[in-house]
Design an enzyme around this catalytic site. Sequence first.
Site, PDB file in Angstrom:
ATOM      1  CG  HIS A   1       7.202   4.424   9.916  1.00  0.00           C
ATOM      2  ND1 HIS A   1       6.238   4.863   8.558  1.00  0.00           N
ATOM      3  CD2 HIS A   1       6.259   3.097   9.987  1.00  0.00           C
ATOM      4  CE1 HIS A   1       5.513   3.909   8.238  1.00  0.00           C
ATOM      5  NE2 HIS A   1       6.065   2.854   8.960  1.00  0.00           N
TER       6      HIS A   1
ATOM      7  NE  ARG B   1       3.585  11.312   3.738  1.00  0.00           N
ATOM      8  CZ  ARG B   1       4.458  10.629   3.205  1.00  0.00           C
ATOM      9  NH1 ARG B   1       4.969   9.631   3.962  1.00  0.00           N
ATOM     10  NH2 ARG B   1       4.804  11.646   2.550  1.00  0.00           N
TER      11      ARG B   1
ATOM     12  CG  HIS C   1      11.071   6.203   9.238  1.00  0.00           C
ATOM     13  ND1 HIS C   1      11.019   7.074   8.551  1.00  0.00           N
ATOM     14  CD2 HIS C   1      10.217   4.772   9.024  1.00  0.00           C
ATOM     15  CE1 HIS C   1      11.349   6.606   6.833  1.00  0.00           C
ATOM     16  NE2 HIS C   1       9.666   5.425   7.497  1.00  0.00           N
TER      17      HIS C   1
ATOM     18  CD  GLU D   1       0.458   4.363   4.288  1.00  0.00           C
ATOM     19  OE1 GLU D   1      -0.281   5.331   4.778  1.00  0.00           O
ATOM     20  OE2 GLU D   1       1.937   5.474   4.502  1.00  0.00           O
TER      21      GLU D   1
ATOM     22  CG  ASP E   1      -0.351   0.508   2.660  1.00  0.00           C
ATOM     23  OD1 ASP E   1       1.145   0.364   2.597  1.00  0.00           O
ATOM     24  OD2 ASP E   1      -0.858  -0.680   3.621  1.00  0.00           O
TER      25      ASP E   1
ATOM     26  CD  GLU F   1       0.539  -6.432   3.532  1.00  0.00           C
ATOM     27  OE1 GLU F   1       0.315  -5.148   3.141  1.00  0.00           O
ATOM     28  OE2 GLU F   1       1.182  -6.899   4.256  1.00  0.00           O
TER      29      GLU F   1
HETATM   30  C1  UD1 Z   1       6.448   4.463   3.825  1.00  0.00           C
HETATM   31  C2  UD1 Z   1       5.307   4.785   2.914  1.00  0.00           C
HETATM   32  C3  UD1 Z   1       4.762   3.453   4.478  1.00  0.00           C
HETATM   33  C4  UD1 Z   1       5.712   3.233   4.804  1.00  0.00           C
HETATM   34  C5  UD1 Z   1       6.851   2.969   4.948  1.00  0.00           C
HETATM   35  C6  UD1 Z   1       7.461   2.255   5.359  1.00  0.00           C
HETATM   36  C7  UD1 Z   1       4.300   6.236   1.660  1.00  0.00           C
HETATM   37  C8  UD1 Z   1       3.661   7.543   0.858  1.00  0.00           C
HETATM   38  N1  UD1 Z   1       4.866   5.870   2.689  1.00  0.00           N
HETATM   39  O1  UD1 Z   1       6.379   6.325   4.397  1.00  0.00           O
HETATM   40  O2  UD1 Z   1       3.623   3.167   3.339  1.00  0.00           O
HETATM   41  O3  UD1 Z   1       4.943   2.654   5.706  1.00  0.00           O
HETATM   42  O4  UD1 Z   1       7.251   4.113   3.753  1.00  0.00           O
HETATM   43  O5  UD1 Z   1       8.619   2.342   5.772  1.00  0.00           O
HETATM   44  O6  UD1 Z   1       4.387   5.229   0.602  1.00  0.00           O
HETATM   45  N2  UD1 Z   1      14.227   8.360   4.208  1.00  0.00           N
HETATM   46  C9  UD1 Z   1      16.146   8.161   4.047  1.00  0.00           C
HETATM   47  N3  UD1 Z   1      16.025   6.656   3.723  1.00  0.00           N
HETATM   48  C10 UD1 Z   1      16.224   5.877   3.646  1.00  0.00           C
HETATM   49  C11 UD1 Z   1      14.377   5.563   3.681  1.00  0.00           C
HETATM   50  C12 UD1 Z   1      13.817   7.487   4.280  1.00  0.00           C
HETATM   51  O7  UD1 Z   1      16.405   9.242   4.295  1.00  0.00           O
HETATM   52  O8  UD1 Z   1      15.807   4.367   3.667  1.00  0.00           O
HETATM   53  C13 UD1 Z   1      13.947   9.472   4.798  1.00  0.00           C
HETATM   54  C14 UD1 Z   1      13.180  10.345   4.014  1.00  0.00           C
HETATM   55  O9  UD1 Z   1      14.103  11.958   4.235  1.00  0.00           O
HETATM   56  C15 UD1 Z   1      12.451  10.647   2.929  1.00  0.00           C
HETATM   57  C16 UD1 Z   1      11.284  10.061   4.219  1.00  0.00           C
HETATM   58  O10 UD1 Z   1      12.520   9.497   5.043  1.00  0.00           O
HETATM   59  O11 UD1 Z   1      12.074  11.683   2.308  1.00  0.00           O
HETATM   60  C17 UD1 Z   1      10.556   9.390   4.214  1.00  0.00           C
HETATM   61  O12 UD1 Z   1      10.157   8.759   2.551  1.00  0.00           O
HETATM   62  P1  UD1 Z   1       8.929   8.641   2.264  1.00  0.00           P
HETATM   63  O13 UD1 Z   1       8.751   6.678   1.876  1.00  0.00           O
HETATM   64  O14 UD1 Z   1       8.389   9.395   1.774  1.00  0.00           O
HETATM   65  O15 UD1 Z   1       7.726   7.955   3.671  1.00  0.00           O
HETATM   66  P2  UD1 Z   1       8.094   7.098   4.821  1.00  0.00           P
HETATM   67  O16 UD1 Z   1       7.611   7.438   5.762  1.00  0.00           O
HETATM   68  O17 UD1 Z   1       9.358   6.180   4.773  1.00  0.00           O
HETATM   69  N1  UDP Z   2      12.282  -3.552  10.018  1.00  0.00           N
HETATM   70  C1  UDP Z   2      13.978  -3.624  10.088  1.00  0.00           C
HETATM   71  N2  UDP Z   2      14.621  -3.101  11.381  1.00  0.00           N
HETATM   72  C2  UDP Z   2      14.036  -1.743  11.850  1.00  0.00           C
HETATM   73  C3  UDP Z   2      12.475  -1.706  12.165  1.00  0.00           C
HETATM   74  C4  UDP Z   2      11.791  -2.267  11.568  1.00  0.00           C
HETATM   75  O1  UDP Z   2      13.965  -4.734   9.642  1.00  0.00           O
HETATM   76  O2  UDP Z   2      14.394  -1.280  12.251  1.00  0.00           O
HETATM   77  C5  UDP Z   2      11.605  -4.484   9.743  1.00  0.00           C
HETATM   78  C6  UDP Z   2      10.207  -4.978  10.348  1.00  0.00           C
HETATM   79  O3  UDP Z   2      10.171  -6.494  11.018  1.00  0.00           O
HETATM   80  C7  UDP Z   2       9.070  -5.057   9.089  1.00  0.00           C
HETATM   81  C8  UDP Z   2       9.214  -4.135   8.264  1.00  0.00           C
HETATM   82  O4  UDP Z   2      10.455  -3.490   9.157  1.00  0.00           O
HETATM   83  O5  UDP Z   2       8.899  -5.869   8.552  1.00  0.00           O
HETATM   84  C9  UDP Z   2       8.003  -2.765   8.900  1.00  0.00           C
HETATM   85  O6  UDP Z   2       8.320  -1.298   8.363  1.00  0.00           O
HETATM   86  P1  UDP Z   2       7.934  -0.375   8.404  1.00  0.00           P
HETATM   87  O7  UDP Z   2       7.354  -0.204   9.831  1.00  0.00           O
HETATM   88  O8  UDP Z   2       9.197   0.808   7.753  1.00  0.00           O
HETATM   89  O9  UDP Z   2       6.727  -0.689   7.720  1.00  0.00           O
HETATM   90  P2  UDP Z   2       5.453  -1.181   7.691  1.00  0.00           P
HETATM   91  O10 UDP Z   2       4.901  -2.013   8.215  1.00  0.00           O
HETATM   92  O11 UDP Z   2       4.319   0.320   8.561  1.00  0.00           O
HETATM   93  O12 UDP Z   2       4.173  -0.511   6.172  1.00  0.00           O
END
Ligand code: UD1
Ligand code: UDP
Length: 367
Positions: free
Chosen positions: A207, A209, A240, A131, A95, A117
Amino acid sequence: MKILSVFGTRPEAIKMAPLLQCLAKQPQLESIVAVTAQHREMLDQVLQLFDIHPQYDLNLMHHGQTLEDITTAVLQGLAPIMEKERPDLVLVHGDTTTTMAASLSAYYHQIACGHVEAGLRSGDKYAPYPEEINRRITGVLADIHFAPTPLAANNLLREGIDENRIVITGNTVIDALLQATDKPCSLSGLGLDNVDWQKRIILLTCHRRENWGQPMREIFSALNDILDEHQDVEIIFPLHKNPKVREIAYHNFTNAQQVHFCEPLDYLPFSHVMKRSSLVITDSGGLQEEAPSLGKPVLVLRTVTERPEAVEAGTAMLAGNTYQSVYDTAKLLLNDSAVYQKMSHAINPYGTGHAAEKITAAILERL
Ligand code: UD1
Ligand code: UDP
């Protein structure tokens, strides 16, 4: 037969990894991967662990990226790949905005799409945001829906999806979790060296939004107060990468003795930390599926969930996202051993580790 899997964030990669392994074993299939890299470091951790070598990498992540940035970059980045590869099936997962935009891209290029999923619904278009709408859009576009549970399949049937296009498979996260927890793993050198493992450990992740800002401030303040009142409890909080999350966490956790911040952990150590924890507190989707299968009670930092199976089975509880609701539920779990014991039985509504095989079999049958 060519299958193109598209994903971009940490959870999608973890959950697609077992499926990629399974697809790779089928001689009649050519399995290729395009990552959008909506996440960079957090995606790369998973690619490395599961030895995934994508054929394409859109490398789109930047700090402060908006939903529009991600959507447009995915659509534009995938267009030439769709045209060049013309796969028989595009697979997307879950999602995220990568999921939604990749399924739209497949549709624009008139290529069949499989949604892994599929069918999770909270019923609230703003929780989780975005999502809930991402997965609904993908649900409209997909041609095959791999629903992890009967409940998810029912959601799709209610939306008018033909039952012949729905396959109940379990969730591939359990396949990944069983692989990870089976392997030996050292927890040294990860920023956890000061953890007192004799104490009760809470594993915290946050984490979403819709929790940015005031809800996150309240959640962290409540947990900080819980630590002050429970000297035998410590929190491990892999942060995160999003700076918005980090800023609020550093500011609102003042109890430096009992909270251990660390970088996002690789999936292997993370799953081992989960195994050694007493309690998981999270707004993550994936953790709501993993923790119950390890017999760990989960407090969900949300007002609604698209994963009600664990709540119904009694191992997860909605803790909301206000100071009072988080404080009260955490206190209850820590102080009432009867409630704790009742919640800490292992259940597996999300599968027994064979989801990837079932999805692969369904793909072979249909293609
Ligand atoms: C995204 C997904 C969310 C998912 C989550 C898993 C969307 C809108 N959101 O949210 O559904 O649950 O990932 O974690 O698709 N960043 C880094 N390095 C990384 C990852 C993120 O620096 O490896 C920072 C960057 O500044 C980036 C920000 O995190 O701009 C947000 O990342 P983004 O993918 O937009 O949103 P998430 O909150 O990670
Ligand atoms: N996870 C990980 N390292 C971390 C935190 C989470 O490997 O430090 C794994 C966790 O076991 C799960 C997945 O990341 O499988 C969840 O990711 P996240 O919480 O970023 O996204 P969401 O599930 O909310 O979309």
